[in-house]
Each structure stands twice: as C-alpha cells, then as structure tokens.
Design a protein around this motif. Structure first.
Motif, PDB file in Angstrom:
ATOM      1  N   VAL A 176     184.756  52.128  55.379  1.00  0.00           N
ATOM      2  CA  VAL A 176     184.410  53.064  54.314  1.00  0.00           C
ATOM      3  C   VAL A 176     185.680  53.604  53.654  1.00  0.00           C
ATOM      4  O   VAL A 176     185.759  53.713  52.423  1.00  0.00           O
ATOM      5  N   TYR A 177     186.690  53.893  54.457  1.00  0.00           N
ATOM      6  CA  TYR A 177     187.964  54.386  53.910  1.00  0.00           C
ATOM      7  C   TYR A 177     188.567  53.368  52.944  1.00  0.00           C
ATOM      8  O   TYR A 177     188.936  53.702  51.817  1.00  0.00           O
ATOM      9  N   GLU A 178     188.654  52.123  53.353  1.00  0.00           N
ATOM     10  CA  GLU A 178     189.231  51.083  52.501  1.00  0.00           C
ATOM     11  C   GLU A 178     188.416  50.909  51.218  1.00  0.00           C
ATOM     12  O   GLU A 178     188.977  50.743  50.129  1.00  0.00           O
ATOM     13  N   CYS A 179     187.103  50.960  51.331  1.00  0.00           N
ATOM     14  CA  CYS A 179     186.241  50.827  50.155  1.00  0.00           C
ATOM     15  C   CYS A 179     186.475  51.964  49.170  1.00  0.00           C
ATOM     16  O   CYS A 179     186.588  51.739  47.955  1.00  0.00           O
ATOM     17  N   LEU A 180     186.551  53.190  49.671  1.00  0.00           N
ATOM     18  CA  LEU A 180     186.705  54.324  48.767  1.00  0.00           C
ATOM     19  C   LEU A 180     188.094  54.389  48.162  1.00  0.00           C
ATOM     20  O   LEU A 180     188.251  54.823  47.014  1.00  0.00           O
TER      21      LEU A 180
END
Length: 144
Positions: free
Chosen positions: A15-19
């Motif tokens: 989720v961190y990488e996506c955001l």
C-alpha cells in the motif's frame, strides 16, 4: 482471477509503494505506517485488497462518517490504486462494486469519492461506475 479480501498489516509495504506512486512523491514512511495501522483497526475505515494468485494488484480504502447534513452514514473512497499492468482488466470495478455492496448492506446514505482534477481518466472511470460530479472540493494547505 481476482480475489478480494480485507487488508492486513502485512500489506503495509504494498500500500505504501502504491500511494507513493499515486501521489508521485515519497511519503513519510513512519507516519504512513502509524496511520495505516490505526486505520485498518478502525471499524469506520474499510480497506479492500485485490489479489491475483495471492499477489496484491490493487486496493481501495473508504472512510465512513455519520454526517449531520446527510442525517446518516456516508462513505468516502479515500484512495484506490491498481497496479499499471492490471488496469483496464476489471480490478478497479471489482473494488468499487465491493464497497458499494458493503454500503448498501450497511445502509449508508451515499458513497463519495474525490479525485485530483488532473486525473481525467479516473473521473471517467468513476462516472462509469455510477458516480455523479456534483461537488467542488477546496483545499487549504496547512502544512508543507
């Protein structure tokens, strides 16, 4: 085949990488982790993961609030992201349909989404999913 499931703490890095990609910046990882762990434990915040062969390919998060001006619960999709190689394959549609189903089941008044003005393809996607462009969002940048 895409499967959907609730988000877990082990999904943090994905989720961190996506955001970071969505926002085109490097977000403060420590603050992000604190907020992410708080949100997935909060029953008023719904995170849904999309997976292909047990590998994450997208997610959606939605916050539910009891709003006076609606006299009931209103959900707002805060973030949705699908990996580039998985776009236009129905993943986003499945994520939105899942949160719409939850909203109907729980009796929410409506479901809202805000998207940056420059994301015109995203706006067209949400309109195809039944969302109407009815509001203007104004922002006062207090930090930074």
């Amino acid at each position: 085949m895409i499967t959907l499931r609730p988000t877990r703490s082990t999904d943090l890095s994905f989720v961190y990488e996506c955001l970071c990609d969505l926002e085109e910046t490097v977000l403060d990882r420590e603050a992000f982790e604190r907020i992410f762990l708080h949100n997935i434990a909060d029953p008023a915040v719904r995170y849904v993961m999309a997976e292909a062969n047990n590998v994450p390919v997208g997610f959606l998060n939605c916050h539910v609030q009891q709003l006076l001006h609606h006299a009931g619960p209103v959900g707002e999709i805060q973030e949705m992201y699908v990996l580039p190689d998985w776009r236009s394959q129905g993943v986003g549609q499945q994520l939105v349909e899942t949160i719409v189903s939850i909203a109907r089941h729980e009796g929410w008044i409506n479901l809202e989404v805000t998207s940056n003005r420059r994301r015109e393809r995203t706006h067209a996607f949400y309109e195809r999913m039944g969302f109407a462009n009815t509001h203007v969002k104004l922002v006062n940048w207090l930090a930074g």
